[in-house]
Write a protein that holds these residues in place. Sequence first.
Motif: not given
Length: 381
Positions: A135-154
Motif C-alpha cells: 500500500i505504501m510503496e510509491g507514496t510519500p509515506f514510504l521513502p525509497p529503500g524503506t521496508p513496508d511494515f504496514s504489510s506485516i504489522e501485527g
Amino acid sequence: FEFPFLVHAPMEPLNCVVEYKPGESCVIHSGSQMPTNDQRAAFTVLGLKPEQVTVVTHVAGGSFGRRATPDADLVTEAANVAKAINGKAPVKLMWTREDDIRTGKYRPMNIHRMTARVNNGAIEAWGDRTAIQSIMEGTPFLPPGTPDFSSIEGSNDIAYAIPNISVDVHLVKHPVPVLWWRSVGHTHTAYAKEHFFDVAARKAGKDPIELRKQLLAGDARQLGVLNLAVEKAGALPAGQTRGVAVHHSFSSYVAEVADVTVNADGTFKVERVVCAVDCGTVINPDVVRAQMEGGIGYGLSAILGEALTIKDGAPVQSNFFDYTPLRMAQMPKVEVYMVASTEPPTGVGEPGVPPIGPAVANALLAATGKTYTKLPLGTKA
C-alpha cells in the motif's frame, strides 16, 4: 490463508465541493481524512499558493480509509473541473457507489503461509510468510529503500512467548489500485495469527485460551484484556460454540469473545461478542464503546460476506446487491468493557476490527474441527 480484495463501501458516496476564484482563492468542502493532502492537490492543479486554499472539513458518512488517498483523487478531479470552467460556479462532485466500487481503491488481496513446530505440548517455532501488494510503496509515506511494515504489522511484533519466530513478506507488483482499509495490515495479520494459534494449540493438545494466557504472561496489557473478556463472557450458553482472539494494534489492546450458533444444516449465526479494550486513559467512554461496536460490525461484515473479484481485468461487483455488507439481522449483541488505566490515551477507531474475524473462525473451529483458511467465510461452517 487467502484474503480477497476489499472495498471500503461507506454508506455516503464520495463527494466534495470546490469553490474556485481564478488567481485568488479556493475553498474545498469535504469529509476529508487528509485535509492537508487535499489542499496540496488543489493548489497544484489551480496554480495557487497554499495559503490561498482553505479546506472546510465536514463530518463524513463513513470513510474507513477511502477518504485518505495519497493522490487526493476526489479533490484532484473536482479541482480540474473547476479549472476547466474557470471558476464560473462552485463544483459539486459526487461519485456513484458503482464508480467507487468498480474504479476505486481496495484493501490488497494477500496470502499468508503459516507454519508451526509443535512438540511435547508446546509451540516451539512459528512462521508467517506473506505475499501482498504494498500500500505504501510509491507514496510519500514510504521513502525509497524503506521496508513496508504496514504489510506485516501485527505479525512482525507477535507477543506470544514462542522461542523461534520467523516473519517475512514478499511484495507483489500488481496494477490493481490499493489503499489502507480500516486497521490496515491488521485486517489480515490478526486473522492469520489468531486463527492459526488455535489450530496449533489444539494440535498441541492445549486449551487455546489457557495457552494464550501462558504465552502472554510477559505482556500484562494483552493478558489483561484477554482475562477481562473471558471473565465477562461467562459460561457458554447451551447449544453454542465459542472462540477467542486478542490483538494489539494502534497502540491499543483488544480481546474479543464470539459466541456462535451452528445449525444442523451448517449455517451459523454470531449471537454475541464480548469485547475488552485497553486504550489507556479513557476520555469519553461512549466514543470508545461506539468505536468498538462499529469496528466489530465492520470486521464481521468483511469476514462473513465481502470480496471484490476481478474478471477479464475489471471488478465484477458494483453495488450492495453483489458486494454484500453485513445486514442488520446479522449483527450480534455486543458488550464492551474498558480496562481502567492511567496510560496515555491510544487509538479506538481501528483496533476493534482485527480480532472479530479470528474469534468467529475459532468458534467454528471448536464446533467443526475445520480450519477456515479462505475469506469470506460465507453462510455455512
